[in-house]
Enzyme design. Structure first.
Site, short mmCIF file in Angstrom:
data_model
loop_
_atom_site.label_atom_id
_atom_site.label_comp_id
_atom_site.label_asym_id
_atom_site.label_seq_id
_atom_site.Cartn_x
_atom_site.Cartn_y
_atom_site.Cartn_z
N LYS A 143 48.41 45.45 29.42
CA LYS A 143 48.80 45.47 28.00
C LYS A 143 47.56 45.25 27.13
O LYS A 143 46.50 44.87 27.64
CB LYS A 143 49.85 44.39 27.74
CG LYS A 143 49.35 42.96 27.99
CD LYS A 143 50.50 41.96 27.98
CE LYS A 143 50.00 40.55 28.30
NZ LYS A 143 51.11 39.63 28.60
N ARG A 173 61.01 32.14 24.95
CA ARG A 173 60.87 33.31 24.08
C ARG A 173 61.99 34.30 24.26
O ARG A 173 62.43 34.95 23.31
CB ARG A 173 59.53 34.03 24.35
CG ARG A 173 58.31 33.17 24.10
CD ARG A 173 57.04 33.97 24.18
NE ARG A 173 56.89 34.69 25.44
CZ ARG A 173 55.73 35.13 25.91
NH1 ARG A 173 54.62 34.92 25.22
NH2 ARG A 173 55.66 35.77 27.05
N TYR A 195 25.47 33.58 4.78
CA TYR A 195 26.50 33.33 3.76
C TYR A 195 26.81 31.84 3.64
O TYR A 195 26.90 31.13 4.65
CB TYR A 195 27.79 34.07 4.11
CG TYR A 195 27.75 35.55 3.83
CD1 TYR A 195 27.68 36.02 2.52
CD2 TYR A 195 27.75 36.46 4.86
CE1 TYR A 195 27.64 37.38 2.26
CE2 TYR A 195 27.71 37.82 4.61
CZ TYR A 195 27.65 38.28 3.31
OH TYR A 195 27.61 39.62 3.06
C1 LIG Z 1 50.87 39.04 29.93
C2 LIG Z 1 51.92 38.71 30.95
C3 LIG Z 1 51.55 38.37 32.27
C4 LIG Z 1 50.11 38.26 32.73
O1 LIG Z 1 49.54 37.02 32.33
P1 LIG Z 1 48.08 36.59 32.86
O2 LIG Z 1 48.04 35.15 32.62
O3 LIG Z 1 47.07 37.36 32.09
O4 LIG Z 1 48.04 36.94 34.30
C5 LIG Z 1 52.57 38.16 33.18
N1 LIG Z 1 53.86 38.24 32.82
C6 LIG Z 1 54.26 38.54 31.56
C7 LIG Z 1 55.70 38.59 31.24
C8 LIG Z 1 53.29 38.77 30.59
O5 LIG Z 1 53.67 39.07 29.33
#
Ligand SMILES: *Cc1c(COP(=O)(O)O)cnc(C)c1O
Length: 372
Positions: free
Chosen positions: A37, A136, A264
């Site tokens: 992702k 969530r 800045y």
């Molecule tokens: C992003 C995600 C992962 C991977 O998490 P990492 O800590 O980067 O390995 C696994 N499961 C879900 C549901 C996620 O959204």
């Protein structure tokens, strides 16, 4: 077309492949869902998807339809899993052509997908999400009646059941173990309606690196594949190496007398006669603005402090203490190795209370990526 000369974001396909192969060996016979992702955590989805499949990814984890489309356009028919709840508009499109395995955690989504599956005459592959503490999404383990109903909807093909750990990277592994037990209790209680070969998946990178001994049919690993740290409390196996490095070149060397301010806000004042190198990168290139007076850059193999504010496209570095003369055009490593020294994404992220992925993401999104 011109190429960028002022910054190099280098992504190593072979390191990415090696990391995945190492994870596969660690977790065998469990399957590996490589999480790609957010443009492969900034490393470039299009550039790395084939490498993931070649290295043996059983599944690729995505969030958006364009991510799925990128993978399909590469001609890869690897199973795809959407790592979050989908929007109706996303489903309307993805059910047509993208073939994504969705997660279901509400009756509303389950019914929507069920109807779509009935309408097209082919059940939609889904994974049931159980909320064991992340808070969530998903059904609570107590909601057995609801989960039972979902499991029996004729327009759905139940492929998996999953949960996600909020604290697998913490010192205590007990909460994750309790969550896993809760997930298994749900699966066992519904054994009469769930397929026997259902995929049970729980482990993110942190949990995978810890190699907890419970049943894991599949792990969902992101961070570990990119060789970035999975926890502040324990180390990755040494075999997992960073996939991305980030460097630039000195755009100017200037003598600045004591008592002058730089950048800045005039927030840094030279306390001595100084030599200051200006680098042609800033937060416009993904070098974090939070590294104001905190960042470290490698020049001639030495650690040189960032002084003053990081601007949109310029960062200033104090090179007064270097023995050798720094020249216009010399290499400056922002993240990565130079000589015997190394700066990691983790080290820089810690300096401004962020996470390495945020730097990976910005560097990868804002610059061209060079693959090696
Ligand atoms: C992003 C995600 C992962 C991977 O998490 P990492 O800590 O980067 O390995 C696994 N499961 C879900 C549901 C996620 O959204």
């Amino acid at each position: 077309m011109s190429t960028q000369h002022h910054v190099e974001v280098l992504v190593s396909k072979s390191t990415f492949g090696d990391n995945i192969r190492h994870i596969r060996e660690m977790v065998a016979p469990a399957k590996v869902c490589v999480v790609m992702k957010a443009n492969a955590y900034g490393h470039g989805l299009k550039g790395l998807a084939e490498t993931a499949v070649d290295a043996g990814a059983d599944m690729i984890g995505i969030c958006t339809n364009p991510e799925a489309a990128t993978i399909r356009e590469l001609g890869l028919d690897v199973p795809l899993f959407r790592l979050r709840m989908a929007l109706p508009a996303e489903l309307d499109e993805s059910l047509e052509s993208l073939n994504i395995e969705e997660q279901v955690g509400t009756d509303e989504a389950a019914d929507y997908l069920n109807e779509a599956g009935l309408k097209r005459g082919e059940p939609v592959p889904v994974h049931i999400k159980i909320d064991t503490g992340m808070g969530r999404s998903g059904y609570y383990p107590e909601e057995l009646d609801k989960i039972r109903r979902v499991a029996q909807l004729p327009g759905l093909a139940i492929k998996g059941i999953l949960t996600h750990f909020p604290t697998a990277d913490g010192v205590e592994i007990a909460p994750a173990e309790k969550q896993m037990a809760e997930l298994h209790a749900v699966k066992d209680a519904l054994a009469d309606v769930l397929p026997e070969d259902i995929l049970v998946h729980t482990h993110n990178s942190a949990a995978t690196v810890r190699l907890t001994p419970h049943r894991r049919d599949m792990v969902r690993v992101g961070a570990a594949c990119y060789g970035v740290r999975t926890s502040t409390d324990f180390l990755n196996p040494g075999e997992l190496k960073p996939v991305m490095s980030f460097k630039t070149w000195v755009a100017q060397v200037r003598d600045i007398p004591a008592g002058k301010t730089i950048g800045y806000g005039g927030l840094f004042t030279t306390e001595r006669d100084s030599k200051i190198a200006a680098l042609p990168v800033g937060f416009g290139e993904g070098y974090p603005r939070g590294l104001f007076n905190k960042g470290i850059v490698l020049i001639h193999g030495k650690r040189c402090p960032v002084v003053g504010r990081v601007s949109l496209n310029i960062t200033t570095v104090d090179i007064t203490d270097l023995d050798e003369e720094v020249k216009w055009g010399d290499e400056a490593v922002l993240i990565g190795k130079q000589g015997d020294e190394e700066i990691t994404f983790e080290e820089m992220a810690d300096k401004f209370n962020s996470v390495h992925t945020e730097i990976n993401l910005s560097a990868g999104f804002l610059n061209e990526i060079t693959y090696a």
